[in-house]
Design a protein around this motif. Structure first.
Motif, PDB file in Angstrom:
ATOM      1  N   VAL A  83      22.291 -46.899  34.971  1.00 35.50           N
ATOM      2  CA  VAL A  83      23.374 -46.419  35.814  1.00 35.50           C
ATOM      3  C   VAL A  83      22.825 -45.470  36.870  1.00 35.50           C
ATOM      4  CG1 VAL A  83      25.516 -45.108  35.821  1.00 35.50           C
ATOM      5  CG2 VAL A  83      25.022 -46.641  33.924  1.00 35.50           C
ATOM      6  N   ALA A  84      23.286 -45.608  38.105  1.00 35.45           N
ATOM      7  CA  ALA A  84      22.864 -44.705  39.172  1.00 35.45           C
ATOM      8  C   ALA A  84      23.513 -43.339  38.973  1.00 35.45           C
ATOM      9  CB  ALA A  84      23.247 -45.281  40.532  1.00 35.45           C
ATOM     10  N   ILE A  85      22.708 -42.282  38.999  1.00 37.33           N
ATOM     11  CA  ILE A  85      23.197 -40.920  38.825  1.00 37.33           C
ATOM     12  C   ILE A  85      22.782 -40.113  40.045  1.00 37.33           C
ATOM     13  CG2 ILE A  85      23.078 -38.832  37.421  1.00 37.33           C
ATOM     14  CD1 ILE A  85      22.345 -40.667  35.056  1.00 37.33           C
ATOM     15  N   ALA A  86      23.727 -39.468  40.706  1.00 43.69           N
ATOM     16  CA  ALA A  86      23.421 -38.727  41.924  1.00 43.69           C
ATOM     17  C   ALA A  86      22.441 -37.602  41.639  1.00 43.69           C
ATOM     18  CB  ALA A  86      24.707 -38.151  42.514  1.00 43.69           C
ATOM     19  N   SER A  87      21.502 -37.382  42.578  1.00 45.50           N
ATOM     20  CA  SER A  87      20.568 -36.272  42.444  1.00 45.50           C
ATOM     21  C   SER A  87      21.187 -34.971  42.922  1.00 45.50           C
ATOM     22  CB  SER A  87      19.286 -36.561  43.227  1.00 45.50           C
ATOM     23  OG  SER A  87      19.585 -36.798  44.590  1.00 45.50           O
ATOM     24  N   ASP A  88      22.267 -35.057  43.733  1.00 44.11           N
ATOM     25  CA  ASP A  88      23.000 -33.883  44.196  1.00 44.11           C
ATOM     26  C   ASP A  88      23.843 -33.362  43.038  1.00 44.11           C
ATOM     27  OD1 ASP A  88      24.616 -32.035  45.361  1.00 44.11           O
ATOM     28  OD2 ASP A  88      25.461 -33.366  46.875  1.00 44.11           O
ATOM     29  N   VAL A  89      23.569 -32.127  42.626  1.00 48.37           N
ATOM     30  CA  VAL A  89      24.233 -31.570  41.444  1.00 48.37           C
ATOM     31  C   VAL A  89      25.747 -31.598  41.591  1.00 48.37           C
ATOM     32  CG1 VAL A  89      24.543 -29.473  40.092  1.00 48.37           C
ATOM     33  CG2 VAL A  89      22.259 -30.146  40.802  1.00 48.37           C
ATOM     34  N   GLU A  90      26.234 -31.381  42.798  1.00 47.17           N
ATOM     35  CA  GLU A  90      27.680 -31.339  43.008  1.00 47.17           C
ATOM     36  C   GLU A  90      28.332 -32.704  42.766  1.00 47.17           C
ATOM     37  OE1 GLU A  90      29.364 -28.644  43.586  1.00 47.17           O
ATOM     38  OE2 GLU A  90      27.682 -27.267  43.894  1.00 47.17           O
ATOM     39  N   ASN A  91      27.547 -33.777  42.793  1.00 48.56           N
ATOM     40  CA  ASN A  91      28.112 -35.122  42.681  1.00 48.56           C
ATOM     41  C   ASN A  91      27.601 -35.891  41.461  1.00 48.56           C
ATOM     42  OD1 ASN A  91      29.691 -35.124  45.166  1.00 48.56           O
ATOM     43  ND2 ASN A  91      27.717 -35.068  46.214  1.00 48.56           N
ATOM     44  N   ILE A  92      27.044 -35.202  40.482  1.00 49.07           N
ATOM     45  CA  ILE A  92      26.549 -35.886  39.291  1.00 49.07           C
ATOM     46  C   ILE A  92      27.721 -36.530  38.539  1.00 49.07           C
ATOM     47  CG2 ILE A  92      25.600 -35.508  36.970  1.00 49.07           C
ATOM     48  CD1 ILE A  92      23.626 -33.568  38.154  1.00 49.07           C
ATOM     49  N   ASP A  93      27.528 -37.753  38.142  1.00 49.27           N
ATOM     50  CA  ASP A  93      28.494 -38.454  37.294  1.00 49.27           C
ATOM     51  C   ASP A  93      28.162 -38.082  35.852  1.00 49.27           C
ATOM     52  OD1 ASP A  93      29.830 -40.313  35.671  1.00 49.27           O
ATOM     53  OD2 ASP A  93      29.777 -41.840  37.229  1.00 49.27           O
TER      54      ASP A  93
END
Length: 260
Positions: free
Chosen positions: A2-12
């Protein structure tokens, strides 16, 4: 994967926790911890629980990691200065630094106890008024200041291998013994660095930590790259559970799987 955002504010967060569990099969719920400058901010968190009794910080963490609760506390909810000081809700007073409350219990005398107190990593006092903990999968502390991952030694070394897949550096930690929360969430909050600890007697007695568990406190910004590292290791056959090859077998066949 699963793709996980590297931007902490947008982590799934549900996907991230799902990936952690897919690679490591964690038994204990990964949780987030967040400090608040105003108690009112903490109290606005969705479905926050407030204690009706006096607790240790270990118990509050345990309520999130063992029960799946979202819990918020202030200094008044904690049993004493030892817990409060680590998370910056009480000052490093002269009395606290003296260690006299631990002399003859954990250390031979006040001098030994004071050395222990001075060695602890704690959050500076004065900025924060409250703390909250919650399962990462809930996303209620979005983002948390740090994440707390309980794991067995075998799971933890693979977690660290994932951390070191890229941007390698040697990781070094300390151990203050009792009050080892200073080695984990105290150090991680203070330095912003991954902080591994051997949970102490109090964490196991009051916080529900199992006897074979270690604790990693880590800022959330590290987690997406750790998931990628675990994924790459898994592709190379380096995954959990680690299969026993046998202490008497010719090692060359086993090593040949990973190394040409």
């Amino acid at each position: 994967m699963v793709a996980i955002a590297s931007d902490v504010e947008n982590i799934d967060w549900p996907n991230l926790v799902g990936e952690l569990n897919r690679f490591l099969r964690l038994r204990t719920t990964p949780v987030g911890l967040k400090m608040f400058e105003r108690t009112e901010e903490m109290e606005q968190i969705e479905r926050i629980r407030r204690p009706k009794a006096i607790h240790t910080t270990d118990q509050i963490i345990g309520q999130a990691s063992r029960n799946g609760w979202t819990v918020g506390i202030t200094a008044e909810d904690l049993v004493g200065a030892q817990c409060r000081t680590v998370i910056g809700l009480s000052p490093r007073s002269e009395e606290w630094l003296s260690g006299k409350h631990m002399a003859g219990v954990w250390y031979e005398n006040e001098n030994e106890a004071s050395l222990h107190q001075h060695s602890m990593d704690v959050v500076p006092y004065g900025r924060y008024k409250a703390m909250a903990v919650s399962p990462l999968v809930s996303g209620r502390l979005d983002p948390p200041d740090i994440c707390l991952i309980y794991a067995t030694p075998a799971q933890m070394i693979l977690f660290i291998n994932g951390l070191q897949w890229t941007g390698f550096k040697k990781l070094e930690w300390g151990c203050v013994g009792e009050s080892s929360c200073a080695d984990s969430w105290g150090r991680a909050l203070l330095t912003g660095e991954p902080s591994l600890s051997i949970p102490c007697f109090a964490e196991r007695r009051y916080g529900g930590v199992l006897e074979d568990e270690l604790l990693m406190a880590i800022p959330p910004s590290y987690l997406p790259s750790i998931i990628e590292g675990l994924n790459r290791l898994s592709r190379n056959g380096l995954r959990y559970p680690i299969p026993q090859y046998g202490i008497n077998n010719d090692v060359r066949d086993g090593m040949a799987v990973s190394y040409s």
